[in-house]
Structures are given as structure tokens and as C-alpha cells.
Write a protein that holds these residues in place. Structure first.
Motif, PDB file in Angstrom:
ATOM      1  N   LEU A   1      11.550  -4.680   3.059  1.00  0.00           N
ATOM      2  CA  LEU A   1      10.282  -3.997   3.336  1.00  0.00           C
ATOM      3  C   LEU A   1       9.343  -4.092   2.136  1.00  0.00           C
ATOM      4  N   HIS A   2       9.884  -3.938   0.947  1.00  0.00           N
ATOM      5  CA  HIS A   2       9.049  -4.041  -0.245  1.00  0.00           C
ATOM      6  C   HIS A   2       8.447  -5.440  -0.389  1.00  0.00           C
ATOM      7  N   PHE A   3       9.280  -6.458  -0.155  1.00  0.00           N
ATOM      8  CA  PHE A   3       8.768  -7.832  -0.211  1.00  0.00           C
ATOM      9  C   PHE A   3       7.648  -8.028   0.823  1.00  0.00           C
ATOM     10  N   GLY A   4       7.851  -7.484   2.028  1.00  0.00           N
ATOM     11  CA  GLY A   4       6.842  -7.623   3.072  1.00  0.00           C
ATOM     12  C   GLY A   4       5.548  -6.932   2.705  1.00  0.00           C
ATOM     13  N   PHE A   5       5.655  -5.744   2.096  1.00  0.00           N
ATOM     14  CA  PHE A   5       4.461  -5.012   1.697  1.00  0.00           C
ATOM     15  C   PHE A   5       3.698  -5.751   0.613  1.00  0.00           C
TER      16      PHE A   5
ATOM     17  N   ILE B   1      -0.060  -7.173   0.759  1.00  0.00           N
ATOM     18  CA  ILE B   1      -1.069  -6.831  -0.241  1.00  0.00           C
ATOM     19  C   ILE B   1      -1.709  -8.096  -0.810  1.00  0.00           C
ATOM     20  N   SER B   2      -0.887  -9.116  -1.072  1.00  0.00           N
ATOM     21  CA  SER B   2      -1.422 -10.350  -1.660  1.00  0.00           C
ATOM     22  C   SER B   2      -2.431 -11.018  -0.728  1.00  0.00           C
ATOM     23  N   LYS B   3      -2.222 -10.887   0.587  1.00  0.00           N
ATOM     24  CA  LYS B   3      -3.170 -11.476   1.540  1.00  0.00           C
ATOM     25  C   LYS B   3      -4.504 -10.736   1.527  1.00  0.00           C
TER      26      LYS B   3
ATOM     27  N   THR C   1      -7.772 -14.701   3.157  1.00  0.00           N
ATOM     28  CA  THR C   1      -6.631 -14.283   3.972  1.00  0.00           C
ATOM     29  C   THR C   1      -6.685 -12.812   4.364  1.00  0.00           C
ATOM     30  N   ALA C   2      -7.680 -12.075   3.876  1.00  0.00           N
ATOM     31  CA  ALA C   2      -7.788 -10.646   4.184  1.00  0.00           C
ATOM     32  C   ALA C   2      -8.033 -10.428   5.676  1.00  0.00           C
ATOM     33  N   THR C   3      -7.657  -9.259   6.169  1.00  0.00           N
ATOM     34  CA  THR C   3      -7.812  -8.939   7.584  1.00  0.00           C
ATOM     35  C   THR C   3      -8.388  -7.533   7.740  1.00  0.00           C
ATOM     36  N   ASP C   4      -8.923  -7.282   8.939  1.00  0.00           N
ATOM     37  CA  ASP C   4      -9.357  -5.941   9.337  1.00  0.00           C
ATOM     38  C   ASP C   4     -10.306  -5.307   8.312  1.00  0.00           C
TER      39      ASP C   4
END
Length: 370
Positions: free
Chosen positions: A49-53, A57-59, A65-68
Motif C-alpha cells: 500500500l505504501h508503494f502504491g501511495f 503521489i509521483s504521478k 501524469t496528474a489527474t482530477d
């Protein structure tokens, strides 16, 4: 090189190995339902989960690559905002027994879309016509001509069922992240605004419903800037062409004031332009070209005909511009992508060239032959 994020399986294996080699006395292997094994699985899951978060964040850290809301925040730094959805409008007519009218604010269901009348209807020759605005924004609020219209509640002397007499247009969906991201990246690539050609194009594209725009500097003489634009979704019933009259902004005293869509664009650009520029918003003039496709043989089917027409339509949308030219290799390339066995474009046989600066080549009728 990009960071290689470990998978959940790899993290679980690493956790088990760490426990086994961690120096705990007597631990050489882990049973599947042992306390240490369960703890290893839990820690591996938390690490994943930490890796996914961190990956998420990097995106959001860059606009590419940012969204929303994070993409909108990047855009706001360049005063580029996401276009909101807009509602379609048109008019409906109902038979009346005498000279009755429909009041303002009456609910009308037109083609399945809930609308409200925006003014008192006008009655002539036993028919009353009322302007309407859809209550739900989006492209779905564009209602076709002659669609069924029904009064939401009875009005004395007015029949319940009528028809759409002016097709509803102007409805457009909210801009998608992918569409918005292109404008945001263009703004960052362009640097500061200084009134160059791309700035005028971007200012026009900022207007809700505008999908394509072109800038013609000194298009009507020294000091003028002519903006041509299209509204492919909001004005789909008009082949994407803006509805109104060409002209300048409301506050511009040096030129005729525009109306309709042209006025909306001119008013939006007026406060952003260099102060001396006379900006004139214009709709391109359609220059239709008919196509005759022959030599199809067994490929002359309705599905292939639809595919060819769609490919040509897409080509004109991508490549056509006011005063522009479309070469034969471009339409052959578009049709070739369909994968036909054989075909011949019998006409046109030469490049399609606009007859004037404001004229834009468009697709006319397409005929087919074996």
C-alpha cells in the motif's frame, strides 16, 4: 532508469525471508498459519500500500501524469481551467385551440430531456412556439429536430404533445482529463502569454464548447486578429459550425458587434488580448467536396461504406482548416487504414484547396460503386 516497484508476491517472499534469517532462535521455517507468518503477510501488504501511495503521489507531481483535482490545480497555475458542461437549448411548438400561450418556466420533456421554457411562447395560426433550455448539462441535452415534445403539466388550451421545431444545440459534456491535460501542457510549453498566435488559439479553446480554433493575424487589415473556431460537439446538429454572426466583442467600439457563439468567443478573448488588437471572431465557411469511391468489388458493403465515410469525416476534422489544403495522399491514407482489398477515389482527383482565407474544406456526399 525507472524505479522497479516490487510486486506484492515479492514483498511477501521478502518478509518471510527476513523473518527466517532475522536471528530468531529456533526459527528455520514458517508454518502457513503461524503468528510470525501472518505478521509477515500483514507487513508485506502494508508495504505494498505504501508503494502504491508513493507511486500515485509521483504521478500527481507533474501535470503530464496528474489527474482530477491535482491536474486542475496545475492548470490553475497557468489560468487554464477545465471546461464545465453546458446545456442545450432550442424551441418547441404545440397546437393550441385559439391564442393561448405557454408561460415562462413551464416544464417540457423534449426527446426525453427535461427542459424549461425561457420565455412566454409566441402563438400564430394555431401553433405556439416556446424557447427552451435543457435542465441537464451535457451533449445528451442536444435534441434532434422534430423530436417529440410533451408538456410536463397541462396548460389550458394547449395540446399536451408537440414537436421540437429548432434542434437543441449548445450542449457539451464536461472536458475530460485527457482533453484538459493537452491544454495544460500546451500552456506550460508556451511559457508566458504575450499575444502570439498560439495564445489566441488557446484563449478560444478555453471557451466551453470550442473544440478547434485557428488564428489569422492581420486577417482583416493591420491591427486585426481573426479567430476562426469550430464547436464539433455543442453544434453537432450544424456540422460543428458556430451559430451567430461574425464580429467583435461587446466592448469593442471599432467594429460590428458579433452575435451568438461568435460573441461568446470574442467577449472571452477581449480582456486577454494585447490592448491595441482588434479581435474578430468568425465561423469558417463550409466548402463541401463530394467523393466518389469506385473499384470496391466485393468490399462494396454497407459496413465498409460506413467505415469509408467515417474515415473521410475524421480526416477532414483532423486536417482541414480555414484557407487550408488537403492532398490526395491524405485521403488515400485515411481509407487505406480500413484494410480494403481495393478501391479507387474517382473524384476528387486533385488537392482540395480552400477558395478563400475563411473557407474550410468539408466532406460532402460520398457515393460508392463496385
Amino acid at each position: 532508469m525507472p524505479y522497479s516497484r516490487p510486486t506484492l508476491t515479492q514483498l511477501r517472499q521478502q518478509a518471510v525471508q527476513d523473518v527466517q534469517s532475522g536471528g530468531i532462535t529456533g526459527v528455520t521455517a514458517l508454518l502457513r498459519f503461524s503468528v510470525l507468518y501472518v505478521l509477515a503477510m500483514v507487513l508485506a501488504g502494508l508495504s505494498n500500500l505504501h508503494f502504491g501511495f508513493i507511486d500515485w503521489i509521483s504521478k500527481q507531481a507533474i501535470p503530464a501524469t496528474a489527474t482530477d483535482e491535482f491536474l486542475e490545480s496545475w492548470g490553475a497555475l497557468k489560468t487554464v481551467y477545465k471546461k464545465a458542461a453546458s446545456a442545450g437549448s432550442g424551441s418547441v411548438s404545440f397546437p393550441v385551440s385559439s391564442a393561448e400561450t405557454i408561460p415562462t418556466g413551464t416544464t417540457v420533456i423534449a426527446g426525453g430531456v427535461t427542459c424549461l421554457t425561457t420565455d412566454v411562447s409566441v402563438t400564430t395560426n394555431g401553433v405556439t412556439v416556446a424557447p427552451c433550455l435543457a435542465q441537464t448539462a451535457g451533449a445528451a441535452s442536444n435534441v434532434a429536430l422534430n423530436a417529440l415534445a410533451t408538456l410536463g403539466s397541462p396548460v389550458e388550451g394547449v395540446q399536451t404533445s408537440g414537436t421540437v421545431t429548432t434542434a437543441f444545440s449548445g450542449g457539451a459534456d464536461e472536458e475530460t482529463d485527457d482533453e484538459y491535460r493537452v491544454r495544460v501542457l500546451d500552456a506550460y510549453a508556451a511559457g508566458g502569454e504575450n499575444g502570439n498566435e498560439q495564445d489566441y488559439i488557446n484563449w478560444a479553446l478555453d471557451v466551453a464548447g470550442v473544440t478547434r480554433a485557428w488564428c489569422d493575424p492581420i486577417g482583416m487589415g493591420a491591427g486585426t486578429v481573426v479567430i476562426f473556431f469550430m464547436m464539433d460537439d455543442a453544434r453537432s446538429s450544424d456540422a460543428g459550425f458556430p451559430q451567430g454572426t461574425n464580429g467583435a466583442a461587446t466592448s469593442e467600439s471599432r467594429y460590428t458587434t458579433a452575435t451568438g457563439d461568435q460573441l461568446t468567443v470574442a467577449d472571452a478573448i477581449y480582456p486577454k488580448r494585447p490592448v491595441t488588437a482588434l479581435v474578430i471572431a468568425c465561423a469558417p465557411v463550409a466548402q463541401a467536396t463530394d467523393f466518389s469511391i469506385t473499384g470496391l468489388g466485393d468490399d462494396n458493403t454497407s459496413d465498409n461504406q460506413d467505415a469509408i465515410t467515417s474515415a473521410l469525416s475524421d480526416m477532414f476534422t483532423r486536417l482541414s482548416e480555414p484557407g487550408g489544403t488537403i492532398a490526395p495522399n491524405q485521403w488515400y491514407e485515411a481509407i487505406n487504414a480500413i484494410g480494403l482489398t481495393s478501391f479507387v477515389v474517382a473524384s476528387p482527383t486533385a488537392a482540395i484547396t480552400a477558395t478563400g482565407s475563411g473557407y474550410m474544406p468539408t466532406l460532402g456526399a460520398v457515393t460508392f460503386a463496385t
